[in-house]
Design a protein around this motif. Structure first.
Motif, short mmCIF file in Angstrom:
data_model
loop_
_atom_site.label_atom_id
_atom_site.label_comp_id
_atom_site.label_asym_id
_atom_site.label_seq_id
_atom_site.Cartn_x
_atom_site.Cartn_y
_atom_site.Cartn_z
N VAL A 120 0.84 -1.16 -0.04
CA VAL A 120 0.03 -0.07 -0.05
C VAL A 120 0.75 1.03 0.08
O VAL A 120 0.55 2.17 -0.74
N ALA A 121 1.92 1.29 0.62
CA ALA A 121 2.91 2.42 0.78
C ALA A 121 3.65 2.76 -0.46
O ALA A 121 3.66 3.77 -1.08
N LEU A 122 4.05 1.43 -1.30
CA LEU A 122 4.56 1.66 -2.56
C LEU A 122 3.62 2.20 -3.64
O LEU A 122 4.04 3.17 -4.45
N LEU A 123 2.29 2.08 -3.67
CA LEU A 123 1.26 2.31 -4.43
C LEU A 123 0.87 3.82 -4.06
O LEU A 123 0.87 4.60 -5.04
N LYS A 124 1.00 3.99 -2.89
CA LYS A 124 0.65 5.35 -2.39
C LYS A 124 1.71 6.50 -2.91
O LYS A 124 1.34 7.56 -3.58
N GLU A 125 3.07 6.12 -2.49
CA GLU A 125 4.09 6.73 -2.78
C GLU A 125 3.94 7.23 -4.38
O GLU A 125 4.28 8.12 -4.81
N SER A 126 3.94 6.15 -5.19
CA SER A 126 3.90 6.35 -6.82
C SER A 126 3.10 7.13 -7.22
O SER A 126 3.19 8.15 -7.85
N GLU A 127 1.67 7.37 -6.57
CA GLU A 127 0.53 8.11 -7.00
C GLU A 127 0.86 9.39 -6.58
O GLU A 127 0.27 10.53 -7.35
N GLU A 128 1.13 9.47 -5.41
CA GLU A 128 1.29 10.98 -4.79
C GLU A 128 2.44 11.83 -5.52
O GLU A 128 2.45 12.90 -5.47
N ILE A 129 3.59 10.88 -5.82
CA ILE A 129 4.68 11.63 -6.57
C ILE A 129 3.97 12.11 -7.88
O ILE A 129 4.44 13.44 -8.24
N LYS A 130 3.24 11.14 -8.60
CA LYS A 130 2.83 11.83 -9.71
C LYS A 130 1.86 12.92 -9.78
O LYS A 130 1.78 13.71 -10.51
N LYS A 131 1.15 12.82 -8.69
CA LYS A 131 0.08 13.75 -8.60
C LYS A 131 0.70 15.29 -7.99
O LYS A 131 0.25 16.51 -8.40
N ASN A 132 1.93 15.22 -7.00
CA ASN A 132 2.15 16.34 -6.41
C ASN A 132 3.52 16.82 -7.14
O ASN A 132 3.88 18.12 -6.81
N LYS A 133 3.88 15.95 -7.95
CA LYS A 133 5.39 16.45 -8.57
C LYS A 133 6.34 17.20 -7.66
O LYS A 133 6.88 18.22 -8.02
N PRO A 134 6.71 16.63 -6.65
CA PRO A 134 7.75 17.41 -5.66
C PRO A 134 9.07 17.56 -6.24
O PRO A 134 9.49 17.01 -7.10
N LEU A 135 9.58 18.72 -5.90
CA LEU A 135 10.66 19.09 -6.53
C LEU A 135 12.05 18.02 -6.51
O LEU A 135 12.59 18.00 -7.26
N HIS A 136 12.08 17.53 -5.25
CA HIS A 136 13.21 16.47 -5.04
C HIS A 136 13.07 15.18 -5.35
O HIS A 136 13.60 14.12 -4.89
N ASN A 137 11.56 14.78 -5.99
CA ASN A 137 11.58 13.43 -6.38
C ASN A 137 11.57 13.21 -8.03
O ASN A 137 10.91 12.31 -8.42
N ARG A 138 12.30 13.82 -8.72
CA ARG A 138 12.74 13.87 -10.01
C ARG A 138 12.89 12.64 -10.53
O ARG A 138 12.05 12.21 -11.56
#
Length: 454
Positions: free
Chosen positions: A253-271
């Motif tokens: 669940v953590a892996l799936l949420k992390e992947s979706e949240e990164i795509k949604k929020n596009k944080p500066l240091h998650n390039r």
């Protein structure tokens, strides 16, 4: 002057471990000139696996001195010494944590014999203490006890000093501390975080998210960010104002949420993580003789993959195991290039599909079994994993081969009804990354509970 030490601990959550035994040998570069060995009452439970490993149990420690009773002796014997340990970062962290609990700031330079060994004795099969000293012919007694391991480290360190003929590598390896001193604001943030599985969000002062990650121990992971010395860690340390988190219980669940949240929020240091998490895939095709052939190739979104992999090596490893598990042909699985029979046939491990000796119908059944096992295409199922609480479980819903989302349910609740399931599921996007994460997790966690739905 060196203080060569080994520490045995209770195990448990990061920075909550206690010392159960400590051994320190004061070494002048030629011989041991002083030593201190003692059991220590950690005033907390010892993890069962640690008891099995070390043989140290609570009964043995009942009358042992507590850490504050041996702290003065530890300070004295390590005074003006460089601390030497096999994985010095661990021993130094444990020691510093114990002193910090006493309100004492304990600082020593450190040397790690793991790092030194990798530089001075390269290409060893393993750098774990037991395997390394055994391969070097160094005798070791009382393995996994502080005295035995510390004494083995003394002998290993003597060898490393001899091998460092230029006397430069050891000088370069000495560190002021295994971890840099942390700013008070960072320490305050870490104190508020739990040692649980979940997704964490690092925010700037204006609330903007600058980094999203997942971890099986959020406190430990943030601690690593805040003590790291690479470019990204330093940027996070300078910009962070707060850290929030969401518990998931399940790593999937953590892996799936992390992947979706990164795509949604596009944080500066998650390039780096905005790109796909996989590069290669397993494909199947039928050859001119009617046999199903398997092939690991670069992932291509235009082609339907059976499953995906983070890199080519992972895919090749999967196929190698599959050939053995399903009794497949090396040639038809892309592992053995030949115009005649494969090597497996020569040693009677292949039934001869490579030279049409086994019928296509018989061979293809085993390939189809492999595909069925590793693809959830057209399936209705629920992957049941850990929840956020003891009496809770997580549910990952797959409907007609499409990932629908995640939810949590109480252990007493039956989740075999699709309509009921849909009501507790939080919808999530079904993209190629999510499919890869699920398939990869299923491959690595074969004991997961999977409920097939009608």
């Amino acid at each position: 002057m060196y203080a060569i030490l080994d520490i045995e601990t209770t195990g448990g959550k990061f920075n909550e471990e206690g010392i159960t035994e400590i051994a320190i040998y004061k070494f002048d570069g030629h011989e041991v000139i002083d030593q201190f060995i003692s059991l220590v009452n950690p005033e907390r439970d010892i993890q069962p696996f640690v008891v099995n490993l070390t043989g140290i149990n609570s009964n043995m420690l009942r009358n042992a001195p507590k850490f504050y009773e041996v702290a003065k002796r530890i300070v004295e014997i390590t005074q003006d010494c460089i601390l030497v340990a096999h994985n010095a970062q661990f021993d130094y962290r444990i020691l510093s944590t114990e002193f910090r609990r006493l309100g004492f700031d304990y600082e020593r330079k450190t040397l790690c014999t793991v790092e030194l060994s990798k530089d001075l004795i390269p290409e060893q099969d393993s750098y774990s203490l037991g395997k390394l000293v055994r391969s070097l012919g160094i005798p070791v007694t009382d393995r996994h006890r502080a005295s035995g391991d510390a004494l083995a480290t003394v002998k290993l360190f003597k060898l490393l000093l001899t091998k460092d003929t230029t006397k430069t590598i050891i000088q370069k390896s000495i560190k002021l501390s295994a971890k840099r001193k942390m700013e008070p604001k960072l320490l305050d943030i870490i104190e508020t975080l739990p040692s649980i599985t979940g997704v964490y969000y690092i925010h700037k002062s204006d609330g903007d998210i600058i980094y999203i990650g997942k971890s099986n121990n959020i406190k430990k992971r943030i601690n690593q960010h805040f003590t790291g010395t690479n470019s990204k860690s330093k940027k996070l340390q300078s910009k962070v104002a707060s850290v929030t988190y969401e518990a998931t219980g399940s790593e999937l669940v953590a892996l799936l949420k992390e992947s979706e949240e990164i795509k949604k929020n596009k944080p500066l240091h998650n390039r780096a993580l905005r790109r796909s998490t996989f590069t290669h895939a397993l494909y199947v095709f039928k050859d001119d003789n009617g046999y199903l052939n398997l092939k690991i190739d670069v992932a291509d979104g235009r082609k339907k993959a059976i499953t995906t992999f983070s890199n080519r090596e992972s895919g090749k490893s999967f196929i190698t195991r599959a050939v053995e598990d399903y009794n497949l042909c090396q040639k038809l699985s892309g592992l053995y290039k030949t115009k005649t029979s494969c090597f497996g046939y020569d040693i009677k491990a292949c039934k001869g599909a490579c030279i049409q000796e086994e019928s296509a119908e018989s061979y293809n059944k085993r390939v189809e079994a492999l595909i069925e096992k590793n693809s959830y295409s057209n399936k209705n199922m629920v992957i049941v994993d850990r929840g956020r609480e003891v009496d809770e479980r997580s549910a990952i819903l797959i409907e007609n081969g499409v990932f629908k989302g995640i939810g949590f349910f109480n252990l007493n609740y039956q989740i075999t009804n699709l309509k009921v399931l849909e009501s507790i599921i939080t919808p999530m996007e079904n993209n190629r990354d999510a499919q890869h994460i699920i398939q990869n997790y299923l491959r690595k966690n074969k004991r997961l509970k999977i409920i097939t739905l009608d």
